[in-house]
Design a protein around this motif. Structure first.
Motif: not given
Lengths: 114, 117
Positions: A97-98, A92-94, A30-31
């Motif tokens: 994300s946790n 970074s990614s989904m 995602t980023y």
């Protein structure tokens, strides 16, 4: 698994443009981030781009993102000797994300010759 | 002046000795991270903590231990079980350790270089 790859070394002449490339494998990224590390120092965030953008410009820095090819580049215009450093690409990614985990490339050493 | 402070800048370990690297932040960040950097290998995650009194192993946790008793502090102990501790250690923090959209900007300290005597 997730992987980020960079070439290890780039040499340019002062005043030329530098282009540092990065490829990644995580399709849920995602980023994407660019960090700079000067000798013996920590990492300094230069810029980042959201995955739904294809370009971001910030003064001498231009980030290009080709999401289809999973390819990110950092262009430094009018490269100066003070730009000599190691440049790290990170994502970074989904899927992370946790945990907040970033995946870093190996870093590209930029050498600027006067 | 907000930031992340790592100390000492240089550290030497004798064989069989445990050593502790300090990391303090005054950014009011929830999440903190420890990375190891070896030449040509980029950064590898050792441990991370998303909140006080909780931490998780990263990719290379063996031979290391951490604690997170205070929000601003995340010390790393390199134990005698870590057989190849010579490296540059970087501490980082971020506002929060989780994100709905996956954004996680991490800010780094200046690092500690650990060598073995």
């Amino acid at each position: 698994g997730e992987d980020v790859e960079q070439s290890l070394f780039l040499s340019v002449r002062e005043g030329d443009s530098s282009v540092i490339n990065c490829t990644y494998t995580d399709s849920s990224s995602t980023y994407l981030y660019w960090y700079k590390q000067e000798p013996g120092a920590g990492l300094q965030l230069l810029t980042y781009i959201f995955s739904n953008m294809d370009m971001k410009q910030d003064q001498r820095l231009t980030v290009l993102l080709n999401k289809k090819d999973k390819h990110l580049s950092l262009r430094i215009a009018d490269t100066q000797t003070g730009d000599s450093a190691i440049y790290f690409c990170a994502e970074s990614s989904m899927s992370s994300s946790n945990t907040g985990k970033l995946i870093f490339g190996q870093g590209t050493t930029l050498q600027v010759k006067p | 002046d907000g930031g992340i402070t790592q100390s000492p800048k240089y550290l030497f370990r004798k064989e069989g000795q445990n050593v502790t690297l300090s990391c303090e932040q005054n950014l009011n960040h929830d999440a903190m991270y420890w990375y190891r950097q070896d030449p040509g290998q980029g950064l590898r995650l050792i441990y991370y903590s998303q909140i006080v009194n909780d931490f998780q192993k990263g990719d290379i946790a063996e031979g290391y231990s951490v604690s997170r008793e205070k929000k601003e502090s995340f010390p790393l102990t390199v134990t005698s079980a870590q057989k190849n501790p010579t490296a540059f250690y970087l501490c980082a923090s971020s506002i929060e350790g989780t994100s709905v959209f996956g954004k996680n900007i991490q800010y780094f300290g200046a690092g500690t270089r650990l060598s073995v005597l």
